[in-house]
Each structure stands twice: as C-alpha cells, then as structure tokens.
Scaffold this motif. Structure first.
Motif, PDB file in Angstrom:
ATOM      1  N   ILE A 148       0.348  -1.269  -0.090  1.00  0.00           N
ATOM      2  CA  ILE A 148      -0.394  -0.226  -0.035  1.00  0.00           C
ATOM      3  C   ILE A 148       0.786   0.997  -0.155  1.00  0.00           C
ATOM      4  O   ILE A 148       1.965   1.346   1.071  1.00  0.00           O
ATOM      5  N   THR A 149       0.724   2.434  -0.682  1.00  0.00           N
ATOM      6  CA  THR A 149       1.359   3.304  -0.895  1.00  0.00           C
ATOM      7  C   THR A 149       0.344   4.548  -0.923  1.00  0.00           C
ATOM      8  O   THR A 149      -0.503   4.351  -1.158  1.00  0.00           O
ATOM      9  N   ARG A 150       1.156   5.797  -0.963  1.00  0.00           N
ATOM     10  CA  ARG A 150       0.617   7.234  -1.430  1.00  0.00           C
ATOM     11  C   ARG A 150       0.864   7.582  -1.980  1.00  0.00           C
ATOM     12  O   ARG A 150       2.096   8.131  -2.353  1.00  0.00           O
ATOM     13  N   LEU A 151       0.401   8.901  -1.720  1.00  0.00           N
ATOM     14  CA  LEU A 151       0.758  10.066  -2.678  1.00  0.00           C
ATOM     15  C   LEU A 151       2.211  11.107  -2.014  1.00  0.00           C
ATOM     16  O   LEU A 151       1.890  10.793  -1.513  1.00  0.00           O
ATOM     17  N   ALA A 152       2.850  11.324  -2.838  1.00  0.00           N
ATOM     18  CA  ALA A 152       4.004  11.946  -2.535  1.00  0.00           C
ATOM     19  C   ALA A 152       3.366  13.370  -1.552  1.00  0.00           C
ATOM     20  O   ALA A 152       2.452  14.259  -2.145  1.00  0.00           O
ATOM     21  N   HIS A 153       4.501  13.666  -1.280  1.00  0.00           N
ATOM     22  CA  HIS A 153       3.392  15.038  -0.778  1.00  0.00           C
ATOM     23  C   HIS A 153       3.934  16.424  -1.152  1.00  0.00           C
ATOM     24  O   HIS A 153       3.997  17.377  -1.383  1.00  0.00           O
ATOM     25  N   GLY A 154       3.638  16.009  -2.392  1.00  0.00           N
ATOM     26  CA  GLY A 154       3.743  17.174  -3.869  1.00  0.00           C
ATOM     27  C   GLY A 154       2.429  17.014  -4.073  1.00  0.00           C
ATOM     28  O   GLY A 154       2.086  18.848  -4.058  1.00  0.00           O
ATOM     29  N   VAL A 155       1.463  17.059  -3.377  1.00  0.00           N
ATOM     30  CA  VAL A 155      -0.110  17.783  -3.361  1.00  0.00           C
ATOM     31  C   VAL A 155      -0.218  18.485  -1.923  1.00  0.00           C
ATOM     32  O   VAL A 155      -0.115  17.696  -0.880  1.00  0.00           O
ATOM     33  N   PRO A 156      -0.163  19.804  -1.907  1.00  0.00           N
ATOM     34  CA  PRO A 156      -0.296  19.760  -0.875  1.00  0.00           C
ATOM     35  C   PRO A 156      -1.841  19.583   0.224  1.00  0.00           C
ATOM     36  O   PRO A 156      -2.732  18.983  -0.236  1.00  0.00           O
ATOM     37  N   VAL A 157      -1.178  19.679   1.257  1.00  0.00           N
ATOM     38  CA  VAL A 157      -2.701  19.296   2.469  1.00  0.00           C
ATOM     39  C   VAL A 157      -3.715  20.323   2.497  1.00  0.00           C
ATOM     40  O   VAL A 157      -3.490  21.870   2.319  1.00  0.00           O
ATOM     41  N   GLY A 158      -4.750  19.526   2.835  1.00  0.00           N
ATOM     42  CA  GLY A 158      -5.827  20.526   1.862  1.00  0.00           C
ATOM     43  C   GLY A 158      -6.485  20.492   0.520  1.00  0.00           C
ATOM     44  O   GLY A 158      -7.738  21.434   0.343  1.00  0.00           O
ATOM     45  N   GLY A 159      -5.645  20.089  -1.079  1.00  0.00           N
ATOM     46  CA  GLY A 159      -5.382  20.419  -1.574  1.00  0.00           C
ATOM     47  C   GLY A 159      -6.283  19.256  -2.446  1.00  0.00           C
ATOM     48  O   GLY A 159      -6.501  18.287  -1.622  1.00  0.00           O
ATOM     49  N   GLU A 160      -6.901  19.110  -3.934  1.00  0.00           N
ATOM     50  CA  GLU A 160      -7.758  18.188  -4.450  1.00  0.00           C
ATOM     51  C   GLU A 160      -7.190  18.095  -5.788  1.00  0.00           C
ATOM     52  O   GLU A 160      -7.171  18.897  -6.284  1.00  0.00           O
ATOM     53  N   LEU A 161      -7.166  16.902  -5.662  1.00  0.00           N
ATOM     54  CA  LEU A 161      -6.236  16.411  -7.322  1.00  0.00           C
ATOM     55  C   LEU A 161      -7.097  17.157  -8.808  1.00  0.00           C
ATOM     56  O   LEU A 161      -5.876  17.632  -9.509  1.00  0.00           O
ATOM     57  N   ASP A 162      -8.093  17.509  -8.497  1.00  0.00           N
ATOM     58  CA  ASP A 162      -8.566  18.154  -9.792  1.00  0.00           C
ATOM     59  C   ASP A 162      -7.949  19.144  -9.682  1.00  0.00           C
ATOM     60  O   ASP A 162      -8.668  19.928 -10.902  1.00  0.00           O
ATOM     61  N   TYR A 163      -7.703  20.390  -9.337  1.00  0.00           N
ATOM     62  CA  TYR A 163      -7.396  21.196  -9.371  1.00  0.00           C
ATOM     63  C   TYR A 163      -5.656  21.676  -9.266  1.00  0.00           C
ATOM     64  O   TYR A 163      -4.923  22.744  -9.540  1.00  0.00           O
ATOM     65  N   LEU A 164      -5.039  20.701  -9.554  1.00  0.00           N
ATOM     66  CA  LEU A 164      -3.645  20.454  -9.589  1.00  0.00           C
ATOM     67  C   LEU A 164      -3.087  20.535 -10.591  1.00  0.00           C
ATOM     68  O   LEU A 164      -4.092  19.761 -11.427  1.00  0.00           O
ATOM     69  N   ASP A 165      -2.073  21.295 -11.058  1.00  0.00           N
ATOM     70  CA  ASP A 165      -1.606  21.047 -12.710  1.00  0.00           C
ATOM     71  C   ASP A 165      -0.604  20.004 -12.813  1.00  0.00           C
ATOM     72  O   ASP A 165      -0.539  18.701 -11.874  1.00  0.00           O
ATOM     73  N   GLU A 166      -0.856  19.712 -13.513  1.00  0.00           N
ATOM     74  CA  GLU A 166      -0.046  17.988 -14.562  1.00  0.00           C
ATOM     75  C   GLU A 166       1.531  18.152 -14.031  1.00  0.00           C
ATOM     76  O   GLU A 166       1.861  16.830 -13.683  1.00  0.00           O
ATOM     77  N   GLY A 167       2.396  18.558 -13.631  1.00  0.00           N
ATOM     78  CA  GLY A 167       3.493  18.853 -12.407  1.00  0.00           C
ATOM     79  C   GLY A 167       3.614  18.547 -11.682  1.00  0.00           C
ATOM     80  O   GLY A 167       4.043  17.204 -11.601  1.00  0.00           O
ATOM     81  N   THR A 168       3.179  18.940 -10.550  1.00  0.00           N
ATOM     82  CA  THR A 168       2.858  18.888  -9.162  1.00  0.00           C
ATOM     83  C   THR A 168       1.923  16.964  -9.081  1.00  0.00           C
ATOM     84  O   THR A 168       2.911  16.527  -7.899  1.00  0.00           O
ATOM     85  N   LEU A 169       0.954  17.178 -10.289  1.00  0.00           N
ATOM     86  CA  LEU A 169       0.564  15.509 -10.205  1.00  0.00           C
ATOM     87  C   LEU A 169       1.831  14.349 -10.554  1.00  0.00           C
ATOM     88  O   LEU A 169       1.695  13.515 -10.020  1.00  0.00           O
ATOM     89  N   ALA A 170       2.757  14.479 -11.474  1.00  0.00           N
ATOM     90  CA  ALA A 170       3.740  13.820 -11.391  1.00  0.00           C
ATOM     91  C   ALA A 170       4.304  14.069 -10.275  1.00  0.00           C
ATOM     92  O   ALA A 170       5.139  13.027 -10.422  1.00  0.00           O
ATOM     93  N   ALA A 171       4.829  14.551 -10.301  1.00  0.00           N
ATOM     94  CA  ALA A 171       6.061  14.648  -8.214  1.00  0.00           C
ATOM     95  C   ALA A 171       5.493  13.734  -7.326  1.00  0.00           C
ATOM     96  O   ALA A 171       6.235  13.469  -6.799  1.00  0.00           O
ATOM     97  N   ALA A 172       4.245  14.088  -7.431  1.00  0.00           N
ATOM     98  CA  ALA A 172       3.320  13.012  -6.261  1.00  0.00           C
ATOM     99  C   ALA A 172       3.677  11.454  -6.776  1.00  0.00           C
ATOM    100  O   ALA A 172       3.417  11.036  -6.188  1.00  0.00           O
TER     101      ALA A 172
END
Length: 200
Positions: free
Chosen positions: A169-193
């Motif tokens: 079981i893994t989870r996304l790295a902390h490139g996703v900001p706390v309180g953030g929602e995936l649908d609003y993130l840019d592709e670079g942040t999602l790629a890093a996560a």
C-alpha cells in the motif's frame, strides 16, 4: 410583480445554478449565452446531454463512468495489471489521466469517510476494492486520495482493511498540498506526487 423570464428559461437557469462554480448570476449569464447562440450552443448541448443520459454507465469493475461496462480503462490490456490506483471521485481519475503519469488501472471509491457529511465506510465502493486486492498478480495499491482530513482518515481505514492481503500500500508523495484536491492541481505537481509515492 410578474417575472420577466418565462418558466422554461427560469427552469434552465435554476438547473445551471446547481452546477459547481455557477451561482444564480453566472447561471443567468450562461443561460442567456445559450439562448442567444441557440443553434451553435443550446441545441447541440441539449442533444449531447440527451445522448449522455441514455448511454453513460458506471463501470461495475472500477466505478469509472463511460459508455461501456467494463470501461475503456479496465479493458485496456496495455495497463499495468500489478498496479491499482484508488481515487475518491471520477474527477480525480480524469486528473491523473490528463497528467499521463501512470499507466495503471483505477478504483473509484465514490467519496471519502466523513463524519460531518454522514458518509460511512459502507457508503463507499470498498467491497469491490477488497475483492480486487485479492486478485492474483496485483502487487501495489496506490492511495491517491485528497490530502484532507477525510481523505487521510479514509486512507488509514483502507490500509487497515487491506492488511490481510499481500499487496504493498503506497500513497502519493507530499507534492500534493495539504487541503489540496487532485482535480485542481497542475500536471507537474501530479507527476511529482506519483513519482515520489511512499509506503503508507
């Protein structure tokens, strides 16, 4: 004083106002634009909505929406069968697909556990997730849930639920900001996560 707008137009405005991001004022502007461009916008939109309502299905395997069941993603033999990405909503699945950073299959929960909203584990698509965790060949489940309190609560619940199964079981790295929602993130942040995911 009588309304200057006919009941049919008022109904259109009320329906548009229910959409996320559209309040009454924006809904009125959208309705007026649709009506002014009736042939270019309103008629094709009505036809597209009718066809979508008739043909859209929820995939019984993963919970994605498509016009086929199983969906296009589940039927894609080029996807990595050892990897399953768990998301809260179809919008999150679409965000990850837009980013093009992972070639996996998905599992849509249909929400997250939330005491405030009265959403319990049994309200989510967890039984099917457990069944998929037991399938041979699956080695990793990525919890790509929003970095909110409810998202993290759900992630912990799923980790405990799947502990009897021999999957990582893994989870996304902390490139996703706390309180953030995936649908609003840019592709670079999602790629890093995705690249920096860690064991949960």
């Amino acid at each position: 004083m009588a309304s200057p707008i006919g009941p049919e137009i008022e109904r259109l405005i009320q329906l548009l106002a229910r959409l996320p991001g559209l309040g009454p004022r924006s809904a009125r502007r959208a309705a007026l634009t649709l009506i002014k461009k009736k042939e270019q916008l309103l008629v094709p939109l009505a036809e597209a909505a009718r066809i979508t309502a008739e043909r859209v299905l929820v995939c019984t395997s993963c919970g994605n929406i498509d016009t086929a069941d199983p969906c296009t993603i589940c039927c894609d033999m080029r996807r990595d069968p050892t990897l399953l990405v768990v998301v809260e909503d179809v919008a999150d699945l679409w965000a990850l697909e837009r980013a093009g950073v992972i070639n996996a299959r998905y599992h849509v929960l249909g929400g997250v556990i939330s005491a405030l909203d009265g959403i319990r584990p049994e309200d989510l698509n967890l039984d099917r997730l457990v069944a998929r965790a037991a399938e041979p060949g699956l080695t990793e489940i990525v919890l790509a849930l929003n970095a909110t309190v409810d998202g993290q609560t759900t992630a912990h619940y799923i980790t405990d639920l799947l502990s009897p199964y021999p999957v990582k079981i893994t989870r996304l790295a902390h490139g996703v900001p706390v309180g953030g929602e995936l649908d609003y993130l840019d592709e670079g942040t999602l790629a890093a996560a995705i690249r920096q995911r860690t064991t949960f």
